[in-house]
Design a protein around this motif. Sequence first.
Motif, PDB file in Angstrom:
ATOM      1  N   ILE A  80       0.840  -1.203   0.000  1.00 18.49           N
ATOM      2  CA  ILE A  80       0.000   0.000   0.000  1.00 18.49           C
ATOM      3  C   ILE A  80       0.870   1.247   0.000  1.00 18.49           C
ATOM      4  CG2 ILE A  80      -1.605   1.357   1.414  1.00 18.49           C
ATOM      5  CD1 ILE A  80      -2.945  -1.256   2.210  1.00 18.49           C
ATOM      6  N   MET A  81       1.953   1.234   0.770  1.00 16.69           N
ATOM      7  CA  MET A  81       2.880   2.374   0.795  1.00 16.69           C
ATOM      8  C   MET A  81       3.379   2.712  -0.610  1.00 16.69           C
ATOM      9  SD  MET A  81       3.794   3.757   3.816  1.00 16.69           S
ATOM     10  CE  MET A  81       3.898   3.445   5.577  1.00 16.69           C
ATOM     11  N   THR A  82       3.737   1.692  -1.368  1.00 18.63           N
ATOM     12  CA  THR A  82       4.295   1.938  -2.702  1.00 18.63           C
ATOM     13  C   THR A  82       3.235   2.369  -3.705  1.00 18.63           C
ATOM     14  OG1 THR A  82       4.061  -0.382  -3.408  1.00 18.63           O
ATOM     15  CG2 THR A  82       6.106   0.238  -2.290  1.00 18.63           C
ATOM     16  N   CYS A  83       1.963   2.191  -3.363  1.00 23.15           N
ATOM     17  CA  CYS A  83       0.887   2.610  -4.269  1.00 23.15           C
ATOM     18  C   CYS A  83       0.837   4.131  -4.428  1.00 23.15           C
ATOM     19  CB  CYS A  83      -0.467   2.117  -3.758  1.00 23.15           C
ATOM     20  SG  CYS A  83      -0.748   0.344  -4.011  1.00 23.15           S
ATOM     21  N   ALA A  84       1.481   4.871  -3.529  1.00 25.75           N
ATOM     22  CA  ALA A  84       1.493   6.333  -3.633  1.00 25.75           C
ATOM     23  C   ALA A  84       2.214   6.791  -4.888  1.00 25.75           C
ATOM     24  CB  ALA A  84       2.145   6.943  -2.392  1.00 25.75           C
ATOM     25  N   GLY A  85       3.145   5.982  -5.386  1.00 25.14           N
ATOM     26  CA  GLY A  85       3.843   6.325  -6.619  1.00 25.14           C
ATOM     27  C   GLY A  85       5.129   7.094  -6.380  1.00 25.14           C
ATOM     28  N   LYS A  86       5.936   7.183  -7.422  1.00 24.43           N
ATOM     29  CA  LYS A  86       7.236   7.844  -7.328  1.00 24.43           C
ATOM     30  C   LYS A  86       7.062   9.328  -6.993  1.00 24.43           C
ATOM     31  CE  LYS A  86      11.558   8.444  -9.879  1.00 24.43           C
ATOM     32  NZ  LYS A  86      12.283   8.186 -11.151  1.00 24.43           N
ATOM     33  N   ARG A 104       0.010   6.338   9.409  1.00 23.68           N
ATOM     34  CA  ARG A 104      -1.361   6.268   9.922  1.00 23.68           C
ATOM     35  C   ARG A 104      -2.365   6.124   8.783  1.00 23.68           C
ATOM     36  NH1 ARG A 104       0.236  11.580  10.339  1.00 23.68           N
ATOM     37  NH2 ARG A 104      -1.025  13.106   9.162  1.00 23.68           N
ATOM     38  N   ASP A 105      -2.091   6.777   7.643  1.00 25.00           N
ATOM     39  CA  ASP A 105      -2.998   6.690   6.507  1.00 25.00           C
ATOM     40  C   ASP A 105      -2.911   5.325   5.837  1.00 25.00           C
ATOM     41  OD1 ASP A 105      -4.056   9.311   6.677  1.00 25.00           O
ATOM     42  OD2 ASP A 105      -2.273  10.123   5.717  1.00 25.00           O
ATOM     43  N   ALA A 106      -1.692   4.815   5.688  1.00 24.21           N
ATOM     44  CA  ALA A 106      -1.519   3.497   5.077  1.00 24.21           C
ATOM     45  C   ALA A 106      -2.184   2.421   5.926  1.00 24.21           C
ATOM     46  CB  ALA A 106      -0.040   3.191   4.896  1.00 24.21           C
ATOM     47  N   ARG A 107      -2.058   2.542   7.228  1.00 23.07           N
ATOM     48  CA  ARG A 107      -2.672   1.548   8.122  1.00 23.07           C
ATOM     49  C   ARG A 107      -4.195   1.648   8.089  1.00 23.07           C
ATOM     50  NH1 ARG A 107       0.882  -1.177  11.285  1.00 23.07           N
ATOM     51  NH2 ARG A 107       3.022  -0.361  11.276  1.00 23.07           N
ATOM     52  N   ILE A 123      -5.969   2.585   5.480  1.00 25.30           N
ATOM     53  CA  ILE A 123      -6.360   1.973   4.204  1.00 25.30           C
ATOM     54  C   ILE A 123      -6.307   0.454   4.306  1.00 25.30           C
ATOM     55  CG2 ILE A 123      -5.705   1.692   1.783  1.00 25.30           C
ATOM     56  CD1 ILE A 123      -4.714   4.597   1.836  1.00 25.30           C
ATOM     57  N   LEU A 124      -5.235  -0.054   4.918  1.00 25.89           N
ATOM     58  CA  LEU A 124      -5.118  -1.501   5.094  1.00 25.89           C
ATOM     59  C   LEU A 124      -6.269  -2.042   5.925  1.00 25.89           C
ATOM     60  CD1 LEU A 124      -3.647  -4.200   4.900  1.00 25.89           C
ATOM     61  CD2 LEU A 124      -2.229  -3.496   6.842  1.00 25.89           C
ATOM     62  N   LEU A 125      -6.606  -1.370   7.000  1.00 26.86           N
ATOM     63  CA  LEU A 125      -7.707  -1.801   7.855  1.00 26.86           C
ATOM     64  C   LEU A 125      -9.019  -1.822   7.074  1.00 26.86           C
ATOM     65  CD1 LEU A 125      -8.724  -2.577  10.665  1.00 26.86           C
ATOM     66  CD2 LEU A 125      -8.974  -0.139  11.167  1.00 26.86           C
ATOM     67  N   SER A 126      -9.235  -0.809   6.240  1.00 29.75           N
ATOM     68  CA  SER A 126     -10.458  -0.738   5.443  1.00 29.75           C
ATOM     69  C   SER A 126     -10.520  -1.871   4.431  1.00 29.75           C
ATOM     70  CB  SER A 126     -10.538   0.616   4.728  1.00 29.75           C
ATOM     71  OG  SER A 126     -10.549   1.688   5.647  1.00 29.75           O
ATOM     72  N   VAL A 127      -9.394  -2.113   3.761  1.00 26.34           N
ATOM     73  CA  VAL A 127      -9.348  -3.183   2.757  1.00 26.34           C
ATOM     74  C   VAL A 127      -9.553  -4.539   3.415  1.00 26.34           C
ATOM     75  CG1 VAL A 127      -7.822  -4.413   1.151  1.00 26.34           C
ATOM     76  CG2 VAL A 127      -7.906  -1.911   1.122  1.00 26.34           C
ATOM     77  N   TRP A 128      -8.843  -4.776   4.532  1.00 26.03           N
ATOM     78  CA  TRP A 128      -8.986  -6.066   5.193  1.00 26.03           C
ATOM     79  C   TRP A 128     -10.402  -6.294   5.709  1.00 26.03           C
ATOM     80  CZ3 TRP A 128     -10.350  -7.247  10.257  1.00 26.03           C
ATOM     81  CH2 TRP A 128     -10.343  -8.616  10.545  1.00 26.03           C
ATOM     82  N   SER A 129     -11.002  -5.269   6.304  1.00 26.17           N
ATOM     83  CA  SER A 129     -12.353  -5.417   6.842  1.00 26.17           C
ATOM     84  C   SER A 129     -13.333  -5.799   5.742  1.00 26.17           C
ATOM     85  CB  SER A 129     -12.802  -4.113   7.512  1.00 26.17           C
ATOM     86  OG  SER A 129     -11.979  -3.788   8.609  1.00 26.17           O
ATOM     87  N   THR A 130     -13.174  -5.204   4.562  1.00 28.07           N
ATOM     88  CA  THR A 130     -14.057  -5.509   3.443  1.00 28.07           C
ATOM     89  C   THR A 130     -13.824  -6.930   2.944  1.00 28.07           C
ATOM     90  OG1 THR A 130     -13.975  -3.177   2.798  1.00 28.07           O
ATOM     91  CG2 THR A 130     -14.837  -4.713   1.183  1.00 28.07           C
ATOM     92  N   LEU A 131     -12.558  -7.305   2.793  1.00 30.65           N
ATOM     93  CA  LEU A 131     -12.230  -8.658   2.346  1.00 30.65           C
ATOM     94  C   LEU A 131     -12.737  -9.702   3.340  1.00 30.65           C
ATOM     95  CD1 LEU A 131      -8.563  -8.223   1.051  1.00 30.65           C
ATOM     96  CD2 LEU A 131     -10.542  -8.870  -0.326  1.00 30.65           C
ATOM     97  N   HIS A 132     -12.521  -9.431   4.620  1.00 29.50           N
ATOM     98  CA  HIS A 132     -12.950 -10.384   5.656  1.00 29.50           C
ATOM     99  C   HIS A 132     -14.467 -10.552   5.640  1.00 29.50           C
ATOM    100  CE1 HIS A 132     -13.349 -12.554   9.369  1.00 29.50           C
ATOM    101  NE2 HIS A 132     -14.047 -11.570   9.914  1.00 29.50           N
ATOM    102  N   GLY A 133     -15.174  -9.461   5.468  1.00 26.71           N
ATOM    103  CA  GLY A 133     -16.631  -9.558   5.424  1.00 26.71           C
ATOM    104  C   GLY A 133     -17.103 -10.441   4.284  1.00 26.71           C
ATOM    105  N   TYR A 134     -16.448 -10.320   3.132  1.00 27.41           N
ATOM    106  CA  TYR A 134     -16.832 -11.126   1.966  1.00 27.41           C
ATOM    107  C   TYR A 134     -16.500 -12.595   2.192  1.00 27.41           C
ATOM    108  CZ  TYR A 134     -17.114 -12.705  -2.885  1.00 27.41           C
ATOM    109  OH  TYR A 134     -17.434 -13.390  -4.049  1.00 27.41           O
ATOM    110  N   VAL A 135     -15.287 -12.881   2.653  1.00 30.05           N
ATOM    111  CA  VAL A 135     -14.867 -14.271   2.859  1.00 30.05           C
ATOM    112  C   VAL A 135     -15.709 -14.936   3.947  1.00 30.05           C
ATOM    113  CG1 VAL A 135     -12.983 -15.754   3.636  1.00 30.05           C
ATOM    114  CG2 VAL A 135     -12.519 -13.896   2.042  1.00 30.05           C
TER     115      VAL A 135
END
Length: 245
Positions: A149-155, A162-165, A167-179
């Motif tokens: 996720i950190m590298t997604c910011a681009g060159k 805090r922002d990367a974490r 985003i990770l929490l949001s992505v994981w929560s969504t994935l976990h809900g689906y699985v």
Amino acid sequence: MPRIQRKPEEVDAIREKILQQALELMNRVGYQEFSMRMLAREIGVSSPTLYSYFQGKDYLYLCLLTRGFSRLYETMLAACRDLKDSMEQMAAIANAYIDFGLDSSNFYNLMFTWHVPKYNDYIGSPLEPAARLELETAMKVVNLALGTIMTCAGKGYLLHDRDARFILLSVWSTLHGYVAGLNNTLLNYMHENPVSVRQEFQRILHEILVREVEARKVKNTRSSKPGRWQGRNVSLKKVRRQTAE
């Protein structure tokens, strides 16, 4: 008559069988009801024999968690290893996470779904070293996703820790809900064929990731202290090296 000493490969095979049977049994009866005596009956061995391979229920449980997180990490790493674009890497990681959750639901339930003991519950106990190993293995999964996720910011840009974490929490929560929704069939009551919407689900998740990264990334002024996550555009190669240590 002296006891026959087993070869190392025989010991490993027996331990593997015990872990597999324990995982299946724990998923059938639940963590709280699971016991070493119950497992011994299931396998067809005496309790003392079982204890000669695993010192108790909690140690066996921690070994299962460590095995599960190790497999998840290797699955995610293999999925993104040959990709160059960070967004594509995150898409591959998300896809690998879903595959693991559906194909290894017994592990997934124990790792993410049930209310079971965590590392803090073992601090100060004889099992703290085993719990620490489990936590360190789990954090390899977190750090791989966080670094990507950190590298997604681009060159020339970066994401603050805090922002990367977040985003990770949001992505994981969504994935976990689906699985979890697929594994416990809850989504069957919300959609006629929830498996069929997987690609659409991942597309929407990707759009959310792109939007959040774009909204939160900032110019990289290189003011961060070396060796820290905060304020750095960390390469995935370095993340893999750190998580492998």
